[in-house]
Motif scaffolding. Structure first.
Motif, PDB file in Angstrom:
ATOM      1  N   LYS A  23       0.812  -1.217   0.000  1.00  0.00           N
ATOM      2  CA  LYS A  23       0.000   0.000   0.000  1.00  0.00           C
ATOM      3  C   LYS A  23       0.846   1.267   0.000  1.00  0.00           C
ATOM      4  N   TYR A  24       2.117   1.133   0.329  1.00  0.00           N
ATOM      5  CA  TYR A  24       3.026   2.281   0.406  1.00  0.00           C
ATOM      6  C   TYR A  24       3.817   2.390  -0.889  1.00  0.00           C
ATOM      7  N   ARG A  25       3.988   3.636  -1.349  1.00  0.00           N
ATOM      8  CA  ARG A  25       4.775   3.861  -2.564  1.00  0.00           C
ATOM      9  C   ARG A  25       5.512   5.193  -2.453  1.00  0.00           C
ATOM     10  N   GLN A  26       6.797   5.159  -2.736  1.00  0.00           N
ATOM     11  CA  GLN A  26       7.590   6.391  -2.757  1.00  0.00           C
ATOM     12  C   GLN A  26       7.664   6.869  -4.197  1.00  0.00           C
ATOM     13  N   ILE A  27       7.099   8.040  -4.471  1.00  0.00           N
ATOM     14  CA  ILE A  27       7.066   8.583  -5.828  1.00  0.00           C
ATOM     15  C   ILE A  27       8.382   9.265  -6.171  1.00  0.00           C
ATOM     16  N   SER A  28       8.905  10.027  -5.226  1.00  0.00           N
ATOM     17  CA  SER A  28      10.181  10.719  -5.384  1.00  0.00           C
ATOM     18  C   SER A  28      10.820  10.773  -4.000  1.00  0.00           C
ATOM     19  N   PRO A  29      12.028  11.317  -3.891  1.00  0.00           N
ATOM     20  CA  PRO A  29      12.636  11.380  -2.558  1.00  0.00           C
ATOM     21  C   PRO A  29      11.843  12.222  -1.554  1.00  0.00           C
ATOM     22  N   THR A  30      10.897  13.038  -2.040  1.00  0.00           N
ATOM     23  CA  THR A  30      10.125  13.880  -1.127  1.00  0.00           C
ATOM     24  C   THR A  30       8.611  13.687  -1.261  1.00  0.00           C
ATOM     25  N   SER A  31       8.159  12.693  -2.010  1.00  0.00           N
ATOM     26  CA  SER A  31       6.717  12.450  -2.183  1.00  0.00           C
ATOM     27  C   SER A  31       6.402  10.982  -1.928  1.00  0.00           C
ATOM     28  N   PHE A  32       5.301  10.777  -1.177  1.00  0.00           N
ATOM     29  CA  PHE A  32       4.925   9.421  -0.771  1.00  0.00           C
ATOM     30  C   PHE A  32       3.420   9.244  -0.920  1.00  0.00           C
ATOM     31  N   GLN A  33       3.013   8.021  -1.289  1.00  0.00           N
ATOM     32  CA  GLN A  33       1.596   7.691  -1.386  1.00  0.00           C
ATOM     33  C   GLN A  33       1.321   6.483  -0.500  1.00  0.00           C
ATOM     34  N   TYR A  34       0.122   6.498   0.098  1.00  0.00           N
ATOM     35  CA  TYR A  34      -0.304   5.356   0.885  1.00  0.00           C
ATOM     36  C   TYR A  34      -1.786   5.131   0.626  1.00  0.00           C
ATOM     37  N   LYS A  35      -2.140   3.882   0.267  1.00  0.00           N
ATOM     38  CA  LYS A  35      -3.529   3.530  -0.012  1.00  0.00           C
ATOM     39  C   LYS A  35      -4.171   3.070   1.285  1.00  0.00           C
ATOM     40  N   LEU A 101       0.428   9.263   8.277  1.00  0.00           N
ATOM     41  CA  LEU A 101      -0.091   8.077   7.593  1.00  0.00           C
ATOM     42  C   LEU A 101      -0.816   7.156   8.573  1.00  0.00           C
ATOM     43  N   GLU A 102      -0.224   6.936   9.730  1.00  0.00           N
ATOM     44  CA  GLU A 102      -0.840   6.070  10.718  1.00  0.00           C
ATOM     45  C   GLU A 102      -2.113   6.698  11.289  1.00  0.00           C
ATOM     46  N   TRP A 103      -2.112   8.028  11.486  1.00  0.00           N
ATOM     47  CA  TRP A 103      -3.303   8.711  11.984  1.00  0.00           C
ATOM     48  C   TRP A 103      -4.446   8.571  10.972  1.00  0.00           C
ATOM     49  N   ALA A 104      -4.116   8.711   9.684  1.00  0.00           N
ATOM     50  CA  ALA A 104      -5.146   8.567   8.636  1.00  0.00           C
ATOM     51  C   ALA A 104      -5.687   7.141   8.604  1.00  0.00           C
ATOM     52  N   LYS A 105      -4.811   6.137   8.781  1.00  0.00           N
ATOM     53  CA  LYS A 105      -5.280   4.740   8.812  1.00  0.00           C
ATOM     54  C   LYS A 105      -6.190   4.494  10.010  1.00  0.00           C
ATOM     55  N   GLU A 110     -13.824   7.488  10.444  1.00  0.00           N
ATOM     56  CA  GLU A 110     -14.363   8.811  10.795  1.00  0.00           C
ATOM     57  C   GLU A 110     -14.184   9.797   9.643  1.00  0.00           C
ATOM     58  N   LEU A 111     -13.032   9.730   8.969  1.00  0.00           N
ATOM     59  CA  LEU A 111     -12.760  10.641   7.858  1.00  0.00           C
ATOM     60  C   LEU A 111     -13.701  10.392   6.677  1.00  0.00           C
ATOM     61  N   MET A 112     -14.144   9.149   6.512  1.00  0.00           N
ATOM     62  CA  MET A 112     -14.968   8.781   5.360  1.00  0.00           C
ATOM     63  C   MET A 112     -16.448   8.671   5.685  1.00  0.00           C
ATOM     64  N   LYS A 113     -16.887   9.192   6.835  1.00  0.00           N
ATOM     65  CA  LYS A 113     -18.290   9.008   7.219  1.00  0.00           C
ATOM     66  C   LYS A 113     -19.254   9.735   6.281  1.00  0.00           C
ATOM     67  N   LEU A 114     -18.838  10.797   5.608  1.00  0.00           N
ATOM     68  CA  LEU A 114     -19.713  11.508   4.665  1.00  0.00           C
ATOM     69  C   LEU A 114     -19.734  10.866   3.277  1.00  0.00           C
ATOM     70  N   GLN A 115     -18.793   9.956   3.030  1.00  0.00           N
ATOM     71  CA  GLN A 115     -18.712   9.302   1.721  1.00  0.00           C
ATOM     72  C   GLN A 115     -19.831   8.272   1.594  1.00  0.00           C
ATOM     73  N   PRO A 116     -20.639   8.348   0.510  1.00  0.00           N
ATOM     74  CA  PRO A 116     -21.702   7.349   0.330  1.00  0.00           C
ATOM     75  C   PRO A 116     -21.123   5.961   0.063  1.00  0.00           C
ATOM     76  N   ASP A 117     -21.913   4.935   0.440  1.00  0.00           N
ATOM     77  CA  ASP A 117     -21.468   3.552   0.251  1.00  0.00           C
ATOM     78  C   ASP A 117     -21.444   3.147  -1.210  1.00  0.00           C
ATOM     79  N   LYS A 118     -22.344   3.731  -1.998  1.00  0.00           N
ATOM     80  CA  LYS A 118     -22.395   3.404  -3.416  1.00  0.00           C
ATOM     81  C   LYS A 118     -21.801   4.544  -4.214  1.00  0.00           C
ATOM     82  N   LEU A 119     -21.250   4.198  -5.366  1.00  0.00           N
ATOM     83  CA  LEU A 119     -20.692   5.213  -6.244  1.00  0.00           C
ATOM     84  C   LEU A 119     -21.814   6.055  -6.834  1.00  0.00           C
ATOM     85  N   ILE A 120     -21.575   7.354  -6.961  1.00  0.00           N
ATOM     86  CA  ILE A 120     -22.559   8.261  -7.530  1.00  0.00           C
ATOM     87  C   ILE A 120     -22.297   8.381  -9.013  1.00  0.00           C
TER      88      ILE A 120
END
Length: 193
Positions: A23-35, A101-105, A110-120
């Motif tokens: 789930k972790y990916r380093q894009i550049s020496p200063t950019s990181f992505q986490y799914k 990253l750990e706080w977001a996980k 709680e962060l996604m409570k407004l996101q609908p369960d089905k795609l719009i």
């Protein structure tokens, strides 16, 4: 320590912690992505953290503009970014990428409570409900020209135009063949002396 030294040190720590994590990916020496979440879950998102020059003394850039996040509604995106920036403000002066990253996980639900369960589905895409509508959509598709064999093409070329004449240049091969057989014409002035 300087900002560069702190960044180098944190980069080593991040690589050792997330080594082998798909789930972790380093894009550049200063950019990181986490799914965060699973691929097929509508409440999953891809968090991108980019360090600025003065990081960790100033907060990193947090982005949710990856294509993976196209399903997120704007309110959810702005909520996630603002909450992470609040968390980053409390961590200024210390390496904070792992903490964010750990706080977001930990707080993903709680962060996604407004996101609908089905795609719009956007309103601009028409829904096809009747068989007649399906046939209409199918009939509006461009029809392909049939593939012709050499013989069919030759017969088409031999057809006459509306005046009953053949198309201009239809026999150019015969003209070239004839000229190559007769050779150049000699004029009477070219006689040998």
């Amino acid at each position: 320590m300087s900002c560069e030294e702190l960044q180098e040190e944190e980069l080593e720590v991040l690589n050792s912690i997330y080594d082998g994590d798909p789930k972790y990916r380093q894009i550049s020496p200063t950019s990181f992505q986490y799914k965060i979440g699973e691929d097929d879950d509508p409440k999953s998102f891809l968090l991108e953290i980019s360090w600025v020059a003065q990081y960790p003394n100033s907060p990193p850039k947090i982005s949710l503009e990856a294509f993976f996040n196209k399903k997120l509604i704007p309110e959810v995106k702005s909520n996630i970014i603002s909450r992470l920036l609040e968390e980053a403000d409390g961590q200024l002066g210390t390496p904070m990428t792992y903490t964010l990253l750990e706080w977001a996980k930990d707080n993903a639900e709680e962060l996604m409570k407004l996101q609908p369960d089905k795609l719009i589905i956007p309103e601009s895409i028409p829904l096809v409900e009747d068989k007649e509508d399906i046939e209409e959509v199918a009939s509006t598709k461009k029809e392909k020209k049939p593939q012709l064999t050499k013989h069919q093409k030759r017969r088409l070329a031999e057809k006459l135009d509306c005046k009953g004449e053949r198309a201009r240049g239809w026999d150019w091969v015969d003209v070239v063949k004839h000229l190559s057989q007769i050779g150049p014409q000699k004029s009477p002035t070219d006689a040998p002396s």
